[in-house]
Motif scaffolding. Structure first.
Motif, short mmCIF file in Angstrom:
data_model
loop_
_atom_site.label_atom_id
_atom_site.label_comp_id
_atom_site.label_asym_id
_atom_site.label_seq_id
_atom_site.Cartn_x
_atom_site.Cartn_y
_atom_site.Cartn_z
N ASP A 66 0.82 -1.22 0.00
CA ASP A 66 0.00 0.00 0.00
C ASP A 66 0.85 1.26 0.00
N ARG A 67 2.01 1.14 0.63
CA ARG A 67 2.88 2.31 0.79
C ARG A 67 4.24 1.97 0.21
N ILE A 68 4.74 2.84 -0.64
CA ILE A 68 6.02 2.57 -1.32
C ILE A 68 7.00 3.69 -1.00
N ILE A 69 8.15 3.30 -0.46
CA ILE A 69 9.18 4.30 -0.12
C ILE A 69 10.41 4.03 -0.98
N PHE A 70 10.85 5.06 -1.70
CA PHE A 70 12.10 4.97 -2.45
C PHE A 70 13.20 5.53 -1.55
N GLN A 71 14.14 4.67 -1.20
CA GLN A 71 15.22 5.07 -0.28
C GLN A 71 16.55 5.09 -1.03
N TYR A 72 17.25 6.23 -1.02
CA TYR A 72 18.48 6.32 -1.81
C TYR A 72 19.37 7.48 -1.34
N PRO A 73 20.66 7.39 -1.67
CA PRO A 73 21.55 8.53 -1.44
C PRO A 73 21.35 9.53 -2.58
N LEU A 74 21.38 10.81 -2.28
CA LEU A 74 21.22 11.82 -3.33
C LEU A 74 22.47 11.82 -4.21
N TYR A 75 22.27 11.65 -5.50
CA TYR A 75 23.38 11.66 -6.48
C TYR A 75 23.11 12.79 -7.46
N TRP A 76 23.93 13.80 -7.42
CA TRP A 76 23.75 14.95 -8.30
C TRP A 76 22.30 15.40 -8.31
N TYR A 77 21.79 15.59 -7.09
CA TYR A 77 20.45 16.12 -6.87
C TYR A 77 19.36 15.23 -7.46
N SER A 78 19.68 13.99 -7.65
CA SER A 78 18.76 13.08 -8.30
C SER A 78 18.91 11.69 -7.70
N THR A 79 18.36 10.69 -8.37
CA THR A 79 18.44 9.31 -7.87
C THR A 79 19.66 8.60 -8.47
N PRO A 80 20.17 7.58 -7.80
CA PRO A 80 21.15 6.72 -8.46
C PRO A 80 20.53 6.14 -9.75
N PRO A 81 21.36 5.84 -10.74
CA PRO A 81 20.83 5.52 -12.08
C PRO A 81 19.88 4.33 -12.14
N LEU A 82 20.10 3.30 -11.32
CA LEU A 82 19.22 2.12 -11.41
C LEU A 82 17.79 2.47 -11.00
N LEU A 83 17.63 3.45 -10.11
CA LEU A 83 16.27 3.82 -9.72
C LEU A 83 15.59 4.61 -10.84
#
Ligand SMILES: Cc1cc2nc3c(=O)[nH]c(=O)nc-3n(C[C@H](O)[C@H](O)[C@H](O)COP(=O)(O)O)c2cc1C
Length: 184
Positions: free
Chosen positions: A58-75
């Motif tokens: 029901d609830r989806i959290i995307f957890q990641y380190p900020l990479y150049w103000y964006s997401t890591p490429p796989l995300l």
């Protein structure tokens, strides 16, 4: 409420913050922690598997380190490949409708730098607008961002505090409310 945490960190073993958050989340009931880089070392995403995981939470959290103000490429690749026409949007594309979508981000910049007037100019909410816009586009409800800054200088105690705050956030966060647009 079943929560799916999609962790996108290219090197979780070397991580302090995302690893600590992951370990805390793995102990929570009704929570699935999905390690994207570990699941797809060859970067070949199993779209059907991902969509079925999303459908069963029901609830989806995307957890990641900020990479150049964006997401890591796989995300970013995951967004591009998994959120398909006819499934997430377009005719019949209502599978994420009414679900909650949020983000948990670590940064090396300080908290002050991610405030208006700070050297990064923008808040994390500002910087993560593409995910917020995506949530809106698929008719999901957006949760306020969870963040920990100053990654390379936080103490173990601060990380432990952040773990506890993360667990609380995962359970208690409420979707942001938008002002209704007035149609004249
Ligand atoms: C390619 C790359 C880009 C990065 N870009 C940013 C950035 O735009 N802003 C920032 O504050 N930190 C940036 N960082 C620092 C990471 O966000 C930081 O190392 C990470 O959040 C630490 O979390 P961890 O302990 O889970 O690895 C970057 C790091 C890398 C490797």
């Amino acid at each position: 409420m079943k929560t799916l945490i999609i962790v996108a960190h290219p090197d979780l073993q070397a991580s302090r913050i995302n690893r600590a958050w992951t370990e805390a989340a793995q102990k929570q009931a009704e929570t699935t922690v999905h390690l994207l880089y570990e699941a797809y070392p060859d970067k070949k995403i199993d779209v059907a598997r991902e969509q079925s995981l999303l459908e069963s939470h029901d609830r989806i959290i995307f957890q990641y380190p900020l990479y150049w103000y964006s997401t890591p490429p796989l995300l970013k690749q995951w967004f591009d490949e998994v959120l398909t026409y006819g499934w997430a949007f377009g005719p019949g594309g209502d599978r994420l409708k009414g679900k909650e979508i949020g983000i948990a981000i670590s940064t090396s910049g300080t908290a002050a730098s991610y405030q208006p007037g700070g050297y990064n100019l923008f808040t994390i909410r500002d910087i993560a607008k593409p995910v917020e816009a995506l949530a809106n586009y698929v008719s999901a409800r957006y949760l306020p961002p969870f963040a920990l800054h100053n990654a390379h200088h936080v103490t173990d105690e601060q990380i432990a505090d952040s773990q506890a705050a993360y667990v609380k956030h995962l359970v208690e966060a409420q979707p942001v409310r938008y002002e209704a647009l007035e149609i004249l």
